[in-house]
Enzyme design. Structure first.
Site, PDB file in Angstrom:
ATOM      1  N   ARG A 178      12.203  -2.330  10.796  1.00 19.75           N
ATOM      2  CA  ARG A 178      11.146  -1.832  11.670  1.00 19.75           C
ATOM      3  C   ARG A 178      10.927  -2.811  12.810  1.00 19.75           C
ATOM      4  O   ARG A 178      10.940  -4.023  12.592  1.00 19.75           O
ATOM      5  CB  ARG A 178       9.851  -1.677  10.853  1.00 19.75           C
ATOM      6  CG  ARG A 178       9.426  -0.238  10.671  1.00 19.75           C
ATOM      7  CD  ARG A 178       8.345  -0.087   9.644  1.00 19.75           C
ATOM      8  NE  ARG A 178       7.050  -0.673  10.020  1.00 19.75           N
ATOM      9  CZ  ARG A 178       5.929  -0.500   9.342  1.00 19.75           C
ATOM     10  NH1 ARG A 178       5.939   0.268   8.265  1.00 19.75           N
ATOM     11  NH2 ARG A 178       4.804  -1.063   9.710  1.00 19.75           N
ATOM     12  N   ARG A 197      -9.231   1.177   9.656  1.00 19.89           N
ATOM     13  CA  ARG A 197      -8.877  -0.219   9.915  1.00 19.89           C
ATOM     14  C   ARG A 197      -9.937  -0.915  10.745  1.00 19.89           C
ATOM     15  O   ARG A 197      -9.819  -2.117  10.993  1.00 19.89           O
ATOM     16  CB  ARG A 197      -7.565  -0.277  10.691  1.00 19.89           C
ATOM     17  CG  ARG A 197      -6.340  -0.348   9.808  1.00 19.89           C
ATOM     18  CD  ARG A 197      -5.141  -0.118  10.696  1.00 19.89           C
ATOM     19  NE  ARG A 197      -4.028  -0.932  10.350  1.00 19.89           N
ATOM     20  CZ  ARG A 197      -2.952  -0.466   9.697  1.00 19.89           C
ATOM     21  NH1 ARG A 197      -2.892   0.775   9.300  1.00 19.89           N
ATOM     22  NH2 ARG A 197      -1.942  -1.255   9.442  1.00 19.89           N
ATOM     23  N   LYS A 243       0.833  -1.216   0.000  1.00 20.54           N
ATOM     24  CA  LYS A 243       0.000   0.000   0.000  1.00 20.54           C
ATOM     25  C   LYS A 243       0.862   1.258   0.000  1.00 20.54           C
ATOM     26  O   LYS A 243       0.638   2.185  -0.778  1.00 20.54           O
ATOM     27  CB  LYS A 243      -0.917   0.027   1.252  1.00 20.54           C
ATOM     28  CG  LYS A 243      -1.705  -1.234   1.472  1.00 20.54           C
ATOM     29  CD  LYS A 243      -2.483  -1.199   2.765  1.00 20.54           C
ATOM     30  CE  LYS A 243      -1.651  -1.191   4.041  1.00 20.54           C
ATOM     31  NZ  LYS A 243      -0.877  -2.441   4.284  1.00 20.54           N
ATOM     32  N   ARG A 289       0.162  -8.847  13.484  1.00 18.72           N
ATOM     33  CA  ARG A 289      -0.431  -7.833  12.582  1.00 18.72           C
ATOM     34  C   ARG A 289      -1.356  -8.501  11.559  1.00 18.72           C
ATOM     35  O   ARG A 289      -2.416  -7.975  11.228  1.00 18.72           O
ATOM     36  CB  ARG A 289       0.667  -7.049  11.869  1.00 18.72           C
ATOM     37  CG  ARG A 289       1.408  -6.088  12.809  1.00 18.72           C
ATOM     38  CD  ARG A 289       2.753  -5.686  12.255  1.00 18.72           C
ATOM     39  NE  ARG A 289       2.682  -4.903  11.052  1.00 18.72           N
ATOM     40  CZ  ARG A 289       3.699  -4.778  10.188  1.00 18.72           C
ATOM     41  NH1 ARG A 289       4.837  -5.393  10.407  1.00 18.72           N
ATOM     42  NH2 ARG A 289       3.566  -4.024   9.119  1.00 18.72           N
TER      43      ARG A 289
HETATM   44  P1  AP5 Z   1       5.029  -1.461   1.770  1.00 19.85           P
HETATM   45  O1  AP5 Z   1       4.553  -0.763   0.561  1.00 19.85           O
HETATM   46  O2  AP5 Z   1       5.772  -0.655   2.799  1.00 19.85           O
HETATM   47  O3  AP5 Z   1       3.827  -2.286   2.422  1.00 19.85           O
HETATM   48  P2  AP5 Z   1       2.542  -1.762   3.175  1.00 19.85           P
HETATM   49  O4  AP5 Z   1       1.341  -2.456   2.605  1.00 19.85           O
HETATM   50  O5  AP5 Z   1       2.493  -0.273   3.222  1.00 19.85           O
HETATM   51  O6  AP5 Z   1       2.803  -2.446   4.593  1.00 19.85           O
HETATM   52  P3  AP5 Z   1       3.042  -1.844   6.017  1.00 19.85           P
HETATM   53  O7  AP5 Z   1       3.748  -2.959   6.747  1.00 19.85           O
HETATM   54  O8  AP5 Z   1       3.722  -0.535   6.043  1.00 19.85           O
HETATM   55  O9  AP5 Z   1       1.562  -1.677   6.452  1.00 19.85           O
HETATM   56  P4  AP5 Z   1       0.886  -1.878   7.773  1.00 19.85           P
HETATM   57  O10 AP5 Z   1      -0.489  -1.598   7.379  1.00 19.85           O
HETATM   58  O11 AP5 Z   1       1.084  -3.165   8.497  1.00 19.85           O
HETATM   59  O12 AP5 Z   1       1.658  -0.842   8.693  1.00 19.85           O
HETATM   60  P5  AP5 Z   1       1.361   0.669   9.048  1.00 19.85           P
HETATM   61  O13 AP5 Z   1       2.624   1.385   9.003  1.00 19.85           O
HETATM   62  O14 AP5 Z   1       0.184   1.205   8.304  1.00 19.85           O
HETATM   63  O15 AP5 Z   1       5.960  -2.680   1.305  1.00 19.85           O
HETATM   64  C1  AP5 Z   1       6.660  -3.475   2.222  1.00 19.85           C
HETATM   65  C2  AP5 Z   1       8.032  -3.840   1.626  1.00 19.85           C
HETATM   66  O16 AP5 Z   1       7.851  -4.578   0.413  1.00 19.85           O
HETATM   67  C3  AP5 Z   1       8.908  -2.628   1.258  1.00 19.85           C
HETATM   68  O17 AP5 Z   1      10.244  -2.925   1.570  1.00 19.85           O
HETATM   69  C4  AP5 Z   1       8.745  -2.476  -0.262  1.00 19.85           C
HETATM   70  O18 AP5 Z   1       9.920  -1.982  -0.842  1.00 19.85           O
HETATM   71  C5  AP5 Z   1       8.460  -3.916  -0.696  1.00 19.85           C
HETATM   72  N1  AP5 Z   1       7.511  -3.967  -1.800  1.00 19.85           N
HETATM   73  C6  AP5 Z   1       6.308  -3.332  -1.866  1.00 19.85           C
HETATM   74  N2  AP5 Z   1       5.679  -3.639  -3.025  1.00 19.85           N
HETATM   75  C7  AP5 Z   1       6.517  -4.500  -3.683  1.00 19.85           C
HETATM   76  C8  AP5 Z   1       6.425  -5.195  -4.943  1.00 19.85           C
HETATM   77  N3  AP5 Z   1       5.339  -5.050  -5.735  1.00 19.85           N
HETATM   78  N4  AP5 Z   1       7.444  -5.984  -5.291  1.00 19.85           N
HETATM   79  C9  AP5 Z   1       8.542  -6.127  -4.490  1.00 19.85           C
HETATM   80  N5  AP5 Z   1       8.677  -5.504  -3.299  1.00 19.85           N
HETATM   81  C10 AP5 Z   1       7.672  -4.706  -2.899  1.00 19.85           C
HETATM   82  O19 AP5 Z   1       0.854   0.512  10.572  1.00 19.85           O
HETATM   83  C11 AP5 Z   1       1.745   0.134  11.593  1.00 19.85           C
HETATM   84  C12 AP5 Z   1       1.020   0.098  12.925  1.00 19.85           C
HETATM   85  O20 AP5 Z   1       0.487   1.402  13.230  1.00 19.85           O
HETATM   86  C13 AP5 Z   1      -0.182  -0.843  13.024  1.00 19.85           C
HETATM   87  O21 AP5 Z   1       0.204  -2.180  13.298  1.00 19.85           O
HETATM   88  C14 AP5 Z   1      -0.953  -0.194  14.174  1.00 19.85           C
HETATM   89  O22 AP5 Z   1      -0.395  -0.509  15.416  1.00 19.85           O
HETATM   90  C15 AP5 Z   1      -0.762   1.297  13.906  1.00 19.85           C
HETATM   91  N6  AP5 Z   1      -1.817   1.882  13.057  1.00 19.85           N
HETATM   92  C16 AP5 Z   1      -1.668   2.434  11.819  1.00 19.85           C
HETATM   93  N7  AP5 Z   1      -2.840   2.845  11.337  1.00 19.85           N
HETATM   94  C17 AP5 Z   1      -3.776   2.545  12.285  1.00 19.85           C
HETATM   95  C18 AP5 Z   1      -5.180   2.710  12.355  1.00 19.85           C
HETATM   96  N8  AP5 Z   1      -5.889   3.266  11.355  1.00 19.85           N
HETATM   97  N9  AP5 Z   1      -5.814   2.278  13.474  1.00 19.85           N
HETATM   98  C19 AP5 Z   1      -5.138   1.717  14.490  1.00 19.85           C
HETATM   99  N10 AP5 Z   1      -3.797   1.538  14.491  1.00 19.85           N
HETATM  100  C20 AP5 Z   1      -3.119   1.935  13.384  1.00 19.85           C
END
Ligand code: AP5
Length: 215
Positions: A160, A88, A13, A171
């Site tokens: 991370r 979420r 995402k 997660r």
């Molecule tokens: P990346 O694009 O970073 O993946 P992502 O889907 O953004 O995954 P995240 O792990 O960042 O999402 P998340 O939802 O778990 O965490 P968030 O930070 O929102 O890609 C990942 C890796 O793969 C990268 O290295 C990239 O280079 C590689 N990659 C991507 N696409 C690729 C492709 N097509 N081919 C090859 N490689 C690829 O949330 C973290 C925490 O914050 C949560 O656990 C929670 O505690 C809190 N939080 C955040 N939002 C909320 C909310 N709304 N409510 C409550 N708690 C929340």
């Protein structure tokens, strides 16, 4: 255009939201990034959020809804945005609809990124984030020129805290438990579209553009 990206951790995402921002000028609003910045700055919000994030649990709705309301009031999102990581939970989806309605705005499309568990583990296991500014790289898919050093600003690349295997498992579990009613919320409003998010970044981006171009 006002978009939401859903998907499991590591679904891509953030990567696709950054590509859309660079190529279409649509600002990315990533709740995880906002919380991590608050954590790095040591604010009360950041300290509270960290307790949940480090174990893979969700930060309470009341905190997240207030944070999002404040973010959507800023001028840079007036012409559109990509919400990456919000809503979420069902209460977050309901609150978002109310906040946008009060601003006479609405969501245009909610995109569900679909990837298998193996892909999630490979992407998250290899993700590295630069200490200075959060630039993202990947040991296998987007390796830096010099191992362990950010190409953009030369700062150290770290893993991370929540990309450790046991936290990834939590997660994923939280995502599977919380997301079905949220997807239903957008499905009944005919806003939900599924995206095959397997494959390299450009392949996914091409599919995303196709999805967004559909009426
Ligand atoms: P990346 O694009 O970073 O993946 P992502 O889907 O953004 O995954 P995240 O792990 O960042 O999402 P998340 O939802 O778990 O965490 P968030 O930070 O929102 O890609 C990942 C890796 O793969 C990268 O290295 C990239 O280079 C590689 N990659 C991507 N696409 C690729 C492709 N097509 N081919 C090859 N490689 C690829 O949330 C973290 C925490 O914050 C949560 O656990 C929670 O505690 C809190 N939080 C955040 N939002 C909320 C909310 N709304 N409510 C409550 N708690 C929340």
């Amino acid at each position: 255009m006002n978009l939401i990206f859903f998907g499991p951790p590591g679904g891509g995402k953030g990567t696709q939201a950054r590509l859309l921002a660079a190529r279409r000028g649509l600002p990315q609003v990533a709740t995880g990034d906002i919380l991590r910045e608050a954590g790095a700055a040591g604010t009360p919000l950041g300290r509270e959020a960290r307790r949940y994030m480090d174990t893979g649990d969700l930060v309470p709705d009341a905190v997240m809804i207030g944070l999002m309301q404040e973010r959507l009031a800023r001028p840079d999102v007036r012409a559109g945005f990509v919400l990456d990581g919000f809503p979420r939970t069902l209460p977050q989806a309901e609150a978002l609809e109310a906040v946008l309605a009060a601003m006479e705005r609405r969501i245009d499309r909610a995109v569900e990124f679909r990837v298998g568990e193996e892909t999630v583990i490979r992407r998250l296991g290899g993700r590295r984030v630069c200490q200075a500014a959060g630039h993202i790289s990947h040991v296998e898919f987007a390796p830096p020129r010099v191992e362990g050093i950010c190409d953009v600003d030369g700062s150290p690349l770290l893993q991370r805290e929540d990309d450790r295997p046991e936290v990834i498992r939590r997660r994923m579990e939280v995502y599977r438990n919380e997301i079905p009613p949220v997807l239903d919320f957008y499905r009944v409003r005919a806003l939900l579209v599924a995206l095959d998010a397997e494959g390299d970044e450009e392949a996914v981006y091409a599919r995303l553009e196709e999805t967004l171009a559909r009426p």
